[in-house]
Structures are given as structure tokens and as C-alpha cells.
Design a protein around this motif. Structure first.
Motif, mmCIF file in Angstrom:
data_model
loop_
_atom_site.group_PDB
_atom_site.id
_atom_site.type_symbol
_atom_site.label_atom_id
_atom_site.label_comp_id
_atom_site.label_asym_id
_atom_site.label_seq_id
_atom_site.Cartn_x
_atom_site.Cartn_y
_atom_site.Cartn_z
ATOM 1 N N ALA A 19 -32.013 33.735 -6.190
ATOM 2 C CA ALA A 19 -30.782 33.485 -6.941
ATOM 3 C C ALA A 19 -30.309 32.043 -6.753
ATOM 4 N N LEU A 20 -30.401 31.536 -5.534
ATOM 5 C CA LEU A 20 -30.018 30.141 -5.269
ATOM 6 C C LEU A 20 -30.912 29.189 -6.056
ATOM 7 N N GLY A 21 -32.208 29.454 -6.025
ATOM 8 C CA GLY A 21 -33.158 28.609 -6.760
ATOM 9 C C GLY A 21 -32.926 28.650 -8.255
ATOM 10 N N ALA A 22 -32.643 29.825 -8.788
ATOM 11 C CA ALA A 22 -32.418 29.968 -10.225
ATOM 12 C C ALA A 22 -31.190 29.187 -10.681
ATOM 13 N N ARG A 23 -30.216 29.045 -9.817
ATOM 14 C CA ARG A 23 -28.995 28.322 -10.145
ATOM 15 C C ARG A 23 -29.005 26.883 -9.633
ATOM 16 N N GLY A 24 -30.103 26.489 -8.983
ATOM 17 C CA GLY A 24 -30.206 25.127 -8.467
ATOM 18 C C GLY A 24 -29.204 24.825 -7.368
ATOM 19 N N LEU A 25 -28.850 25.846 -6.608
ATOM 20 C CA LEU A 25 -27.876 25.675 -5.537
ATOM 21 C C LEU A 25 -28.551 25.512 -4.190
ATOM 22 N N GLY A 26 -28.158 24.472 -3.471
ATOM 23 C CA GLY A 26 -28.522 24.354 -2.071
ATOM 24 C C GLY A 26 -27.529 25.169 -1.256
ATOM 25 N N ILE A 27 -27.812 25.290 0.016
ATOM 26 C CA ILE A 27 -26.932 26.094 0.863
ATOM 27 C C ILE A 27 -26.603 25.336 2.139
ATOM 28 N N VAL A 28 -25.346 25.354 2.500
ATOM 29 C CA VAL A 28 -24.856 24.868 3.786
ATOM 30 C C VAL A 28 -24.305 26.093 4.490
ATOM 31 N N ALA A 29 -24.751 26.325 5.691
ATOM 32 C CA ALA A 29 -24.299 27.502 6.433
ATOM 33 C C ALA A 29 -23.136 27.135 7.334
ATOM 34 N N HIS A 30 -22.201 28.040 7.453
ATOM 35 C CA HIS A 30 -21.117 27.891 8.421
ATOM 36 C C HIS A 30 -21.297 29.033 9.404
ATOM 37 N N LEU A 31 -21.712 28.688 10.614
ATOM 38 C CA LEU A 31 -21.993 29.712 11.618
ATOM 39 C C LEU A 31 -20.715 30.476 11.958
ATOM 40 N N PRO A 32 -20.847 31.670 12.536
ATOM 41 C CA PRO A 32 -19.686 32.522 12.786
ATOM 42 C C PRO A 32 -18.537 31.774 13.465
#
Length: 170
Positions: free
Chosen positions: A41-54
Motif C-alpha cells: 500500500a505504501l509503494g502504491a501510493r509512493g509513500l515513505g515511512i518514518v517510524a515513531h517508536l513507542p
């Protein structure tokens, strides 16, 4: 559900999604079985991801069992973030709670220990770990000198400057 949020944010033209890895929907155990579909889904929308740890765990808790559990939660969350393709993960240093508010030097030492462990794990997974500055009410990791010590001690650690945190008074 995260799939719907990916669709919505992607349709708005964003480049990245900041994923808070907090329960219930962002918990690593909830996300792990969805990694393949979420990456698609991220790839299909061209979205990168930044994680915010707990955010609401205490890897510097004065109780060893609580501390160990919190560190395990953060490690598992980092692993899921890496599996999702996150190249950057934001981490809050430990919040002093209970007696920890009166024993800040001990909590700070434990927080630095936890940051070192997490920074090494992040580097092993190709993720840059960003230490986020905190609110003054935390009692630590809000002034430049506090942050500089951690950044000097762990060369792979970066800084995530939260301008909202930087402008909030006690």
C-alpha cells in the motif's frame, strides 16, 4: 486501520507517513502480520515511512522488569519499522515517572544505556535513529547540552527537533 490512512494520506500528496508505533493499532504485534500488505500500500501510493517508536514505555524505569519489558517493546517496534521499510525512526528518551522524577541522574544513565542499545539495533537494520527533544517537564533531554551528550556518545544517533516541544514551558 492503517491501510485506510495510507490511502488517504497518499491521495493528499504527502511524501511520508509518520507511523506511531503505539498500541493498539500501531503495536508491533498488530502490524507484524500486515507488513507485506502495508508495504504494498505504501509503494502504491509512493509513500515513505518514518517510524515513531513507542512513546508511553519507560526503557529507563527504576524497576528492572519494567525496564526490560519496555526495551523489548521498543526493539520489536524497531524491527517492524525496519520490515516496513522505514529508514528513520524517532525515539523519545525515557520519561521519568514515580520516584524516577526524584532520581534523575539514575534515570538519565539508564536512558542513555537504552539509547545506546537501540541505536546499535537501528544501525544493524539500516535505520537511522533520531532522538527527539522533550518537554521541560520531563526534567531531561530538553536542553541542547542534554541532547549533545547523547549525540556525542552514540555517533549514529541523530536529532529530531520537535519545535512544539522546544517552545512549551513547564
Amino acid at each position: 486501520p492503517l491501510g485506510g490512512e495510507i490511502e488517504r494520506l497518499g491521495s493528499l500528496g504527502f511524501d511520508y507517513l509518520e507511523l506511531a508505533l503505539d498500541p493498539p493499532e500501531g503495536h508491533h504485534a498488530h502490524l507484524a502480520p500486515q507488513v507485506a500488505s502495508l508495504k504494498e500500500a505504501l509503494g502504491a501510493r509512493g509513500l515513505g515511512i518514518v517510524a515513531h517508536l513507542p512513546t508511553f514505555v519507560s526503557p529507563a524505569d527504576l524497576a528492572p522488569a519494567v525496564r526490560a519489558t519496555a526495551r523489548a517493546e521498543m526493539a520489536a517496534s524497531l524491527d517492524v519499522a525496519a520490515a516496513l521499510g522505514a529508514r528513520y525512526a524517532v525515539v523519545h528518551p525515557a520519561m521519568p515517572v514515580g520516584m524516577g522524577r526524584r532520581l534523575l541522574p539514575q534515570v538519565r544513565a539508564l536512558a542513555l544505556e537504552a539509547l545506546g542499545e537501540l541505536a546499535a539495533r537501528a544501525a544493524d537494520r539500516g535505520v537511522t535513529l533520531g532522538l527527539e527533544n522533550m518537554f521541560p517537564a520531563y526534567g531531561h533531554f530538553f536542553e541542547a547540552a542534554d541532547l549533545a551528550e547523547a549525540l556525542e556518545r552514540f555517533p549514529g544517533l541523530q536529532l529530531t527537533l520537535d519545535v512544539g516541544h522546544a517552545h512549551i514551558q513547564d
